[in-house]
Design a protein around this motif. Structure first.
Motif, PDB file in Angstrom:
ATOM      1  N   ASP A  18       0.805  -1.222   0.000  1.00 52.44           N
ATOM      2  CA  ASP A  18       0.000   0.000   0.000  1.00 52.44           C
ATOM      3  C   ASP A  18       0.844   1.282   0.000  1.00 52.44           C
ATOM      4  OD1 ASP A  18       0.950  -0.326   2.564  1.00 52.44           O
ATOM      5  OD2 ASP A  18      -0.920   0.233   3.545  1.00 52.44           O
ATOM      6  N   ALA A  19       2.135   1.162  -0.288  1.00 52.81           N
ATOM      7  CA  ALA A  19       3.016   2.328  -0.319  1.00 52.81           C
ATOM      8  C   ALA A  19       2.637   3.236  -1.487  1.00 52.81           C
ATOM      9  CB  ALA A  19       4.469   1.896  -0.434  1.00 52.81           C
ATOM     10  N   ASP A  20       2.804   4.521  -1.276  1.00 54.91           N
ATOM     11  CA  ASP A  20       2.500   5.516  -2.305  1.00 54.91           C
ATOM     12  C   ASP A  20       3.760   6.255  -2.711  1.00 54.91           C
ATOM     13  OD1 ASP A  20      -0.329   5.153  -2.439  1.00 54.91           O
ATOM     14  OD2 ASP A  20      -0.533   6.293  -0.577  1.00 54.91           O
ATOM     15  N   LYS A  21       3.732   6.812  -3.889  1.00 61.38           N
ATOM     16  CA  LYS A  21       4.835   7.627  -4.380  1.00 61.38           C
ATOM     17  C   LYS A  21       5.074   8.759  -3.389  1.00 61.38           C
ATOM     18  CE  LYS A  21       6.220   9.345  -8.867  1.00 61.38           C
ATOM     19  NZ  LYS A  21       5.758   9.657 -10.215  1.00 61.38           N
ATOM     20  N   GLY A  22       6.334   8.983  -3.024  1.00 60.32           N
ATOM     21  CA  GLY A  22       6.683  10.024  -2.066  1.00 60.32           C
ATOM     22  C   GLY A  22       6.899   9.499  -0.657  1.00 60.32           C
ATOM     23  N   ASP A  23       6.498   8.245  -0.396  1.00 53.08           N
ATOM     24  CA  ASP A  23       6.692   7.658   0.931  1.00 53.08           C
ATOM     25  C   ASP A  23       8.179   7.526   1.245  1.00 53.08           C
ATOM     26  OD1 ASP A  23       3.976   7.472   1.238  1.00 53.08           O
ATOM     27  OD2 ASP A  23       3.889   5.287   1.151  1.00 53.08           O
ATOM     28  N   ILE A  24       8.503   7.597   2.520  1.00 50.37           N
ATOM     29  CA  ILE A  24       9.874   7.463   2.995  1.00 50.37           C
ATOM     30  C   ILE A  24      10.071   6.043   3.515  1.00 50.37           C
ATOM     31  CG2 ILE A  24      11.596   8.333   4.631  1.00 50.37           C
ATOM     32  CD1 ILE A  24      10.734  10.326   2.430  1.00 50.37           C
ATOM     33  N   ILE A  25      11.157   5.421   3.095  1.00 54.45           N
ATOM     34  CA  ILE A  25      11.480   4.035   3.458  1.00 54.45           C
ATOM     35  C   ILE A  25      12.927   3.999   3.902  1.00 54.45           C
ATOM     36  CG2 ILE A  25      11.667   1.678   2.549  1.00 54.45           C
ATOM     37  CD1 ILE A  25       9.579   2.595   0.404  1.00 54.45           C
ATOM     38  N   GLU A  26      13.239   3.129   4.857  1.00 52.93           N
ATOM     39  CA  GLU A  26      14.620   2.983   5.312  1.00 52.93           C
ATOM     40  C   GLU A  26      15.185   1.653   4.831  1.00 52.93           C
ATOM     41  OE1 GLU A  26      17.092   2.724   9.467  1.00 52.93           O
ATOM     42  OE2 GLU A  26      15.369   4.068   9.371  1.00 52.93           O
ATOM     43  N   CYS A  27      16.404   1.682   4.342  1.00 53.17           N
ATOM     44  CA  CYS A  27      17.082   0.462   3.916  1.00 53.17           C
ATOM     45  C   CYS A  27      17.521  -0.309   5.155  1.00 53.17           C
ATOM     46  CB  CYS A  27      18.291   0.809   3.049  1.00 53.17           C
ATOM     47  SG  CYS A  27      19.286  -0.636   2.575  1.00 53.17           S
ATOM     48  N   ASP A  28      17.131  -1.569   5.248  1.00 50.08           N
ATOM     49  CA  ASP A  28      17.499  -2.403   6.396  1.00 50.08           C
ATOM     50  C   ASP A  28      18.989  -2.716   6.426  1.00 50.08           C
ATOM     51  OD1 ASP A  28      14.882  -2.497   7.317  1.00 50.08           O
ATOM     52  OD2 ASP A  28      14.421  -4.325   6.186  1.00 50.08           O
ATOM     53  N   GLU A  29      19.637  -2.702   5.279  1.00 46.34           N
ATOM     54  CA  GLU A  29      21.055  -3.058   5.211  1.00 46.34           C
ATOM     55  C   GLU A  29      21.987  -1.920   5.645  1.00 46.34           C
ATOM     56  OE1 GLU A  29      22.492  -6.083   4.442  1.00 46.34           O
ATOM     57  OE2 GLU A  29      20.415  -6.798   4.560  1.00 46.34           O
ATOM     58  N   CYS A  30      21.789  -0.735   5.066  1.00 45.62           N
ATOM     59  CA  CYS A  30      22.731   0.358   5.335  1.00 45.62           C
ATOM     60  C   CYS A  30      22.108   1.509   6.134  1.00 45.62           C
ATOM     61  CB  CYS A  30      23.320   0.889   4.030  1.00 45.62           C
ATOM     62  SG  CYS A  30      22.158   1.806   2.994  1.00 45.62           S
ATOM     63  N   VAL A  33      18.010   6.577   4.245  1.00 43.20           N
ATOM     64  CA  VAL A  33      16.618   7.031   4.181  1.00 43.20           C
ATOM     65  C   VAL A  33      16.300   7.265   2.706  1.00 43.20           C
ATOM     66  CG1 VAL A  33      14.983   8.797   4.908  1.00 43.20           C
ATOM     67  CG2 VAL A  33      16.806   8.074   6.461  1.00 43.20           C
ATOM     68  N   LEU A  34      15.274   6.570   2.222  1.00 37.68           N
ATOM     69  CA  LEU A  34      14.944   6.560   0.804  1.00 37.68           C
ATOM     70  C   LEU A  34      13.557   7.119   0.555  1.00 37.68           C
ATOM     71  CD1 LEU A  34      16.140   2.904   0.179  1.00 37.68           C
ATOM     72  CD2 LEU A  34      17.476   4.991  -0.135  1.00 37.68           C
ATOM     73  N   ARG A  35      13.358   7.702  -0.612  1.00 30.60           N
ATOM     74  CA  ARG A  35      12.040   8.180  -1.027  1.00 30.60           C
ATOM     75  C   ARG A  35      11.573   7.309  -2.193  1.00 30.60           C
ATOM     76  NH1 ARG A  35      10.250  14.329  -2.290  1.00 30.60           N
ATOM     77  NH2 ARG A  35      11.220  14.521  -0.247  1.00 30.60           N
ATOM     78  N   LEU A  36      10.337   6.869  -2.123  1.00 28.56           N
ATOM     79  CA  LEU A  36       9.731   6.077  -3.193  1.00 28.56           C
ATOM     80  C   LEU A  36       9.325   7.037  -4.309  1.00 28.56           C
ATOM     81  CD1 LEU A  36       8.695   3.321  -4.153  1.00 28.56           C
ATOM     82  CD2 LEU A  36       6.596   3.755  -2.889  1.00 28.56           C
ATOM     83  N   VAL A  37      10.004   6.938  -5.448  1.00 23.99           N
ATOM     84  CA  VAL A  37       9.748   7.869  -6.544  1.00 23.99           C
ATOM     85  C   VAL A  37       9.069   7.213  -7.740  1.00 23.99           C
ATOM     86  CG1 VAL A  37      11.562   9.479  -5.880  1.00 23.99           C
ATOM     87  CG2 VAL A  37      12.091   7.618  -7.441  1.00 23.99           C
ATOM     88  N   GLY A  38       8.996   5.898  -7.742  1.00 25.15           N
ATOM     89  CA  GLY A  38       8.338   5.184  -8.823  1.00 25.15           C
ATOM     90  C   GLY A  38       7.674   3.929  -8.298  1.00 25.15           C
ATOM     91  N   LEU A  39       6.501   3.615  -8.858  1.00 26.43           N
ATOM     92  CA  LEU A  39       5.760   2.445  -8.379  1.00 26.43           C
ATOM     93  C   LEU A  39       5.817   1.256  -9.328  1.00 26.43           C
ATOM     94  CD1 LEU A  39       2.602   4.289  -6.986  1.00 26.43           C
ATOM     95  CD2 LEU A  39       4.517   3.320  -5.683  1.00 26.43           C
ATOM     96  N   ASP A  40       5.937   1.489 -10.611  1.00 29.80           N
ATOM     97  CA  ASP A  40       5.937   0.384 -11.568  1.00 29.80           C
ATOM     98  C   ASP A  40       6.935   0.670 -12.671  1.00 29.80           C
ATOM     99  OD1 ASP A  40       5.277  -1.966 -12.828  1.00 29.80           O
ATOM    100  OD2 ASP A  40       3.486  -1.147 -13.788  1.00 29.80           O
ATOM    101  N   PRO A  41       8.174   0.298 -12.500  1.00 30.97           N
ATOM    102  CA  PRO A  41       8.741  -0.507 -11.412  1.00 30.97           C
ATOM    103  C   PRO A  41       9.041   0.350 -10.178  1.00 30.97           C
ATOM    104  CG  PRO A  41      10.465   0.029 -12.975  1.00 30.97           C
ATOM    105  CD  PRO A  41       9.170   0.602 -13.524  1.00 30.97           C
ATOM    106  N   ILE A  42       9.297  -0.337  -9.075  1.00 25.34           N
ATOM    107  CA  ILE A  42       9.657   0.338  -7.833  1.00 25.34           C
ATOM    108  C   ILE A  42      10.985   1.060  -8.047  1.00 25.34           C
ATOM    109  CG2 ILE A  42      10.319   0.017  -5.404  1.00 25.34           C
ATOM    110  CD1 ILE A  42       7.344  -0.428  -5.912  1.00 25.34           C
TER     111      ILE A  42
END
Length: 74
Positions: A18-30, A33-42
């Motif tokens: 249910d994530a939307d474009k513009g959502d903030i996500i954190e990388c579990d590895e490093c 802080v990431l921003r979701l800028v595309g949905l298809d493809p991610i």
């Protein structure tokens, strides 16, 4: 679950359905802080690339209205 690639460390990042474009996500590895800028493809970009953009829209505190030519005609 959709997934993208962290632009910092190239790890796989899982994105909620249910994530939307513009959502903030954190990388579990490093921890980036990431921003979701595309949905298809991610598509993910570093959030720090966008933080500076907000500051550019601020009023220019160095503006000196005494030098404004319009004032000379009034």
């Amino acid at each position: 679950m959709p997934q993208g690639t962290c632009p910092e460390c190239k790890a796989t990042v899982h994105v909620d359905e249910d994530a939307d474009k513009g959502d903030i996500i954190e990388c579990d590895e490093c921890g980036a802080v990431l921003r979701l800028v595309g949905l298809d493809p991610i598509e993910l970009d570093l959030e720090s690339d966008y933080e500076d953009d907000d500051e550019d829209d601020d009023y220019d505190d160095d503006y000196d209205d005494e030098d404004d030519e319009r004032d000379r005609y009034y």
